[in-house]
Design a protein around this motif. Structure first.
Motif, mmCIF file in Angstrom:
data_model
loop_
_atom_site.group_PDB
_atom_site.id
_atom_site.type_symbol
_atom_site.label_atom_id
_atom_site.label_comp_id
_atom_site.label_asym_id
_atom_site.label_seq_id
_atom_site.Cartn_x
_atom_site.Cartn_y
_atom_site.Cartn_z
ATOM 1 N N TRP A 218 3.253 -16.085 -6.709
ATOM 2 C CA TRP A 218 2.905 -15.803 -8.088
ATOM 3 C C TRP A 218 3.278 -14.375 -8.491
ATOM 4 C CZ3 TRP A 218 -2.732 -18.066 -7.730
ATOM 5 C CH2 TRP A 218 -2.647 -19.449 -7.654
ATOM 6 N N GLY A 219 3.292 -13.464 -7.510
ATOM 7 C CA GLY A 219 3.513 -12.065 -7.855
ATOM 8 C C GLY A 219 4.891 -11.535 -7.563
ATOM 9 N N ALA A 220 5.555 -12.023 -6.518
ATOM 10 C CA ALA A 220 6.798 -11.416 -6.066
ATOM 11 C C ALA A 220 7.797 -12.456 -5.597
ATOM 12 C CB ALA A 220 6.523 -10.415 -4.945
ATOM 13 N N THR A 221 9.057 -12.059 -5.589
ATOM 14 C CA THR A 221 10.144 -12.857 -5.046
ATOM 15 C C THR A 221 10.625 -12.182 -3.772
ATOM 16 O OG1 THR A 221 10.808 -13.498 -7.278
ATOM 17 C CG2 THR A 221 12.399 -13.869 -5.525
ATOM 18 N N ALA A 222 10.865 -12.981 -2.722
ATOM 19 C CA ALA A 222 11.245 -12.427 -1.425
ATOM 20 C C ALA A 222 12.697 -12.751 -1.098
ATOM 21 C CB ALA A 222 10.337 -12.976 -0.330
ATOM 22 N N TYR A 223 13.370 -11.794 -0.453
ATOM 23 C CA TYR A 223 14.737 -11.961 0.002
ATOM 24 C C TYR A 223 14.824 -11.583 1.478
ATOM 25 C CZ TYR A 223 15.899 -12.235 -4.930
ATOM 26 O OH TYR A 223 15.952 -12.617 -6.235
#
Length: 305
Positions: free
Chosen positions: A35-40
């Protein structure tokens, strides 16, 4: 419409190359999102990294990531049997403003994707979760505070505003049910008498990682961690496991689990969809709000029956 994923812009790639000179920044690929962040996932010769970028609409995400980066060095030093995020650092822009967070990649597959095995393997997983929570909850609170962890009264500081925000988006019997459950919980004392410990505060099948044999291999995402009621972590187990599994977790848990903790655990998991209605809707979109409302309506209906 769903909120578009954050992308690795040229500016982010430039800052990432400076922060991780040996990394293959152009090979970075999407690894997941919350909900808060996108991960790579960022490949590197000496071990891959995870970059998390806050979603623009999730105003709380960057402050949470900054607190996590402060806290993780303490978490790393605890005697866990499993791997937790290591070597945390902030990613900053050219002006020095934090724009994301990095840590070493933790091996494993999210339990939500792998699924829990049956029989002895499932019992072993529950025991591992119990031992993990034992160590986490035994982390000295004073040290956690020095590393930026906040101490909160979980009911008044967190749940009251979240419940109030969710109620504004409910109608009819669902609204009445949630209002009554909240009133009953508060009348029983809320969390004023609950013990306080350093908790993960977002235990779920997305953050519990398992290996190919179904063993717990790692735990990730400590961005929500604070010093509060340990029963919230017990409720988190129920996000992807059942009550019998939680009893196995408790059997391996080194702390006390009294009737009050059991009652609070039931309450937290019962009203858990309020987070979909509020933070989930902000971070993902209106469909997440609708899912949360449907789940609350189902629970209200079950209570009537």
């Amino acid at each position: 419409m769903p909120v578009p994923r954050a992308t690795l812009t040229a500016a982010i790639r430039e800052r990432l190359s400076e922060a991780l000179p040996q990394a293959r920044v152009r090979a970075a690929r999407f690894a997941g999102e919350g909900w808060g962040a996108t991960a790579y996932r960022v490949p590197a010769p000496d071990g891959d990294w995870i970059l998390r970028l806050p979603k623009p609409q999730s105003w709380w995400a960057m402050p949470d990531l900054e607190r996590e980066v402060r806290l993780l060095p303490l978490i790393e030093r605890q005697p866990f049997e499993v791997v937790v995020p290591r070597e945390p650092r902030l990613l900053r822009d050219a002006e020095g403003v934090a724009i994301g967070a990095l840590h070493r990649m933790v091996p494993g597959t999210p339990l939500a994707q792998a699924g829990a095995r049956r029989g002895a393997a499932r019992a072993r997983l529950c025991e591992q979760i119990g031992r993990f929570l034992s160590v986490l909850h035994a982390t000295p609170a004073a040290a956690a505070k020095r590393h930026g962890a906040r101490e909160v009264d979980l009911w008044s500081d967190h749940y009251v505003p979240t419940v109030d925000a969710a109620i504004q988006q409910l109608t009819g019997r669902t609204r009445a049910w949630l209002e009554q459950r909240a009133a009953d919980f508060e009348a029983a004392g809320g969390t004023r008498r609950a013990p306080r410990a350093l908790i993960h505060a977002d235990i779920s099948g997305d953050h519990l990682l398992v290996d190919g044999d179904g063993r717990l291999s790692g735990v990730i995402d400590f961005a929500d961690a604070f010093i509060a009621d340990p029963a919230l972590d017990f409720a988190g187990v129920l996000n992807h496991l059942g009550w019998r599994d939680l009893e196995r977790v408790w059997a391996a848990y080194g702390g006390e689990v009294d009737q009050g903790a059991i009652d609070r655990t039931r309450f937290y998991i019962e009203i858990a969809p309020i987070h979909q209605v509020t933070a989930g809707a902000a971070g993902v979109g209106p469909e997440e709000r609708r899912r949360g409302i449907r789940r609350l309506a189902a629970r209200a209906g079950a209570a009537r029956r």
